[in-house]
Design an enzyme around this catalytic site. Structure first.
Site, PDB file in Angstrom:
ATOM      1  N   ARG A 196      74.057  69.117  31.029  1.00  0.00           N
ATOM      2  CA  ARG A 196      74.668  67.902  30.457  1.00  0.00           C
ATOM      3  C   ARG A 196      75.367  67.098  31.551  1.00  0.00           C
ATOM      4  O   ARG A 196      75.437  65.877  31.502  1.00  0.00           O
ATOM      5  CB  ARG A 196      75.663  68.265  29.331  1.00  0.00           C
ATOM      6  CG  ARG A 196      76.442  67.068  28.822  1.00  0.00           C
ATOM      7  CD  ARG A 196      76.985  67.181  27.404  1.00  0.00           C
ATOM      8  NE  ARG A 196      77.386  68.509  27.017  1.00  0.00           N
ATOM      9  CZ  ARG A 196      78.530  69.112  27.360  1.00  0.00           C
ATOM     10  NH1 ARG A 196      79.403  68.494  28.136  1.00  0.00           N
ATOM     11  NH2 ARG A 196      78.799  70.326  26.946  1.00  0.00           N
TER      12      ARG A 196
ATOM     13  N   TYR B 165      69.567  41.866  21.507  1.00  0.00           N
ATOM     14  CA  TYR B 165      68.757  42.878  20.841  1.00  0.00           C
ATOM     15  C   TYR B 165      69.469  43.271  19.538  1.00  0.00           C
ATOM     16  O   TYR B 165      70.677  43.533  19.550  1.00  0.00           O
ATOM     17  CB  TYR B 165      68.634  44.083  21.780  1.00  0.00           C
ATOM     18  CG  TYR B 165      67.918  45.258  21.181  1.00  0.00           C
ATOM     19  CD1 TYR B 165      66.561  45.201  20.933  1.00  0.00           C
ATOM     20  CD2 TYR B 165      68.601  46.421  20.855  1.00  0.00           C
ATOM     21  CE1 TYR B 165      65.903  46.282  20.370  1.00  0.00           C
ATOM     22  CE2 TYR B 165      67.944  47.510  20.296  1.00  0.00           C
ATOM     23  CZ  TYR B 165      66.590  47.424  20.055  1.00  0.00           C
ATOM     24  OH  TYR B 165      65.944  48.493  19.507  1.00  0.00           O
TER      25      TYR B 165
ATOM     26  N   ASP C  81      72.390  43.415  30.167  1.00  0.00           N
ATOM     27  CA  ASP C  81      71.245  44.197  29.696  1.00  0.00           C
ATOM     28  C   ASP C  81      70.017  43.654  30.434  1.00  0.00           C
ATOM     29  O   ASP C  81      69.582  42.528  30.206  1.00  0.00           O
ATOM     30  CB  ASP C  81      71.104  44.045  28.171  1.00  0.00           C
ATOM     31  CG  ASP C  81      69.996  44.924  27.594  1.00  0.00           C
ATOM     32  OD1 ASP C  81      69.028  45.219  28.318  1.00  0.00           O
ATOM     33  OD2 ASP C  81      70.093  45.301  26.410  1.00  0.00           O
TER      34      ASP C  81
ATOM     35  N   LYS D 221      61.360  50.818  27.745  1.00  0.00           N
ATOM     36  CA  LYS D 221      60.497  49.648  27.860  1.00  0.00           C
ATOM     37  C   LYS D 221      59.763  49.639  29.209  1.00  0.00           C
ATOM     38  O   LYS D 221      58.963  50.515  29.450  1.00  0.00           O
ATOM     39  CB  LYS D 221      61.341  48.385  27.624  1.00  0.00           C
ATOM     40  CG  LYS D 221      62.304  48.499  26.417  1.00  0.00           C
ATOM     41  CD  LYS D 221      61.602  48.674  25.083  1.00  0.00           C
ATOM     42  CE  LYS D 221      62.529  49.071  23.944  1.00  0.00           C
ATOM     43  NZ  LYS D 221      63.691  48.231  23.725  1.00  0.00           N
TER      44      LYS D 221
END
Ligand SMILES: *Cc1c(COP(=O)(O)O)cnc(C)c1O
Length: 379
Positions: free
Chosen positions: A46, A98, A170, A195
Site C-alpha cells: 500500500r 467531467y 485535470d 484513458k
C-alpha cells in the site's frame, strides 16, 4: 531525452539482476526485512511496490514533476486531492468538468464541509470575482468534457499564486505529451490513467503529480492512509500502455483532424467542437499552451433522432463510455457522463439531446468515416 524515449525508458532503475527487459510484476503484498530495524526500501505494497514505483517515476518525469502517485482510478486520485482541504474551505472549479468530478464535489466533498463555485474558468477576468477569503484552490480541466472549452493555464496559475490558491489541473484529455500544466505554473496535476495513458481500454488507473516536496509529503500521507493504490498488475499494464503514448496520440490526433473536417461538411451535423479546428474559439490559446490538440471531438447533430440513430448504427465505433483508447468510442453525454447534472444546467452548457462525443481510436480514419457515414444514413 525526448518524450517518446522517456515513455519507453522513463525509469531506468533495475529491480532485479536477470536482465529482464520488461519490468517484473512484483505481485507481493509485503516485503521481508533484512534485519531488525532494516528495510529493503519496500515494506508493504500500500505504501510502495517496485512495479508501481517504476510507473510513478516514469509519470513524474513525463509531467516534469518530482513525485507521482498511482491510484486505482482517476476518481480515487481526485478524491485523495480533496483530502488536502479542511472543512470550510472553498474551491473554484470549471463548470464543464467531467461528470464524476462534479458528483464527487457535490456529494462527498460538500458533505465534508468543502464548498464549491462551479464557474466558467475560461473567463480569467471574471474568475477573480469568485475568490473569497476561504478559497483554497482552483480546479480546472482543459480542454473540458464534452464541450472542449480551453482555460489558459499560465493565466490561471498567475491568479492562483497572487491569491495563495493551489492550482489543480485535470490533464486527462491531452496528457503530458501535449500539455504540461506543472511547467505552466500548476501545483497539482491529476489524471484518469484509464484513458490515454493506459490507452487500451483494459484497465482503470489514476494519478496525482506534483513538483513541490511539501505537497508531495502531504499527498503521500493521504495516499498510504486511504489506500486507493494501483495494483502491481495494473501498474504493469499502464507501464506497457505508456510506451506507445506518443505514437498513439499522434496517430489519433491525425485521424481526429480528418474526421472533424468530414463531420463539418456533413449536412446532418450542426456544429463540431474540436480544438484542432482553426474555427474553434479556443484554437489560439490551445496553440499557445499545448503541443497538440488530442483526439476528442464532440458534435451536434440536427435532431435527437439522428443522434440516437448514429449511436445505434455505428459498428466499428462502439457506443460506450470512456475515451483515449485504441478502440474508438462514442457516447451520449446527456445520458452518460452528465446524467447526474441537472437538465437546465446541462442544456445551458450545450449538452443537449443532439450532442455526441467521439473518442477517436487507432482504426484507419477512412474506416471510421465510412462507419459514421453509414450510421447517418436513413434506412
Ligand atoms: C474518466 C475521467 C475521470 C475519472 O477517471 P476514472 O479513471 O474513470 O475514475 C476524471 N477526469 C476526466 C477528465 C476523465 O475523463
Amino acid at each position: 531525452m525526448d518524450f517518446s524515449t522517456l515513455c519507453v525508458h522513463g525509469n531506468d532503475c533495475k529491480y532485479d539482476n536477470t536482465g529482464s527487459v520488461s519490468v517484473p510484476i512484483f505481485q507481493s503484498a509485503t516485503f521481508s526485512h533484512p534485519g531488525v530495524g532494516l528495510s529493503t526500501g519496500y515494506d508493504y505494497s500500500r505504501l510502495q511496490n517496485p512495479t508501481r514505483e517504476h510507473l510513478e517515476k516514469t509519470l513524474a518525469k513525463l509531467e516534469n514533476g518530482t513525485d507521482a502517485m498511482a491510484f486505482s482510478s482517476g476518481m480515487a486520485a481526485i478524491a485523495a486531492v480533496m483530502e488536502l482541504f479542511r472543512p470550510d474551505s472553498h474551491i473554484i472549479a470549471s463548470d464543464d468538468l467531467y461528470g464524476g468530478s462534479i458528483r464527487l464535489f457535490r456529494n462527498i466533498s460538500e458533505k465534508n464541509g468543502i464548498s464549491f463555485s462551479l464557474v466558467n474558468t475560461t473567463d480569467i477576468a471574471k474568475l477573480e470575482s469568485h475568490i473569497r477569503p476561504e478559497t483554497k484552490a482552483l480546479f480546472i480541466e482543459t480542454p473540458t468534457n464534452p464541450m472542449m472549452h480551453v482555460t489558459d493555464i499560465a493565466e490561471s496559475a498567475r491568479l492562483a499564486k497572487s491569491h495563495d490558491l493551489l492550482l489543480i489541473v485535470d490533464n486527462t484529455f491531452l496528457t503530458p505529451y501535449y500539455q504540461k500544466p506543472l511547467d505552466l505554473g500548476a501545483d497539482i496535476v491529476v489524471h484518469s490513467g484509464t484513458k490515454y495513458l493506459g490507452g487500451h481500454n483494459d484497465t482503470l488507473a489514476g494519478f496525482v503529480v506534483v513538483k513541490e516536496s511539501e505537497l508531495s509529503e502531504k499527498l503521500r500521507f493521504i495516499y498510504k492512509t486511504i489506500g486507493a493504490c494501483l495494483s502491481p498488475f495494473d501498474s504493469w499494464l499502464i507501464i506497457r500502455g505508456l510506451k506507445t503514448l506518443a505514437v498513439r496520440m499522434d496517430r489519433q490526433q491525425e485521424s481526429a483532424m480528418k474526421i472533424s473536417r468530414w463531420l463539418m461538411s456533413h449536412e446532418k451535423v450542426k456544429a463540431v467542437h474540436y480544438v484542432g479546428l482553426p474555427s474553434h474559439p479556443d484554437y489560439e490559446i490551445s496553440r499557445k499552451q499545448t503541443t497538440g490538440f488530442g483526439s476528442m471531438i464532440s458534435f451536434e447533430t440536427d435532431s435527437e433522432e439522428t443522434a440516437k440513430q448514429v449511436l445505434s448504427k455505428v459498428s466499428i465505433i462502439q457506443y460506450a463510455e470512456s475515451l483515449g483508447g485504441t478502440e474508438s468510442l462514442i457516447t451520449y453525454p446527456m445520458l452518460q457522463t452528465h446524467a447526474d447534472v441537472p437538465r437546465e444546467e446541462r442544456e445551458a452548457k450545450g449538452i443537449n439531446e443532439r450532442l455526441l462525443r467521439l473518442s477517436v481510436g487507432l482504426e484507419h480514419p477512412d474506416d471510421l468515416i465510412l462507419d459514421l457515414s453509414r450510421a447517418f444514413e436513413e434506412e
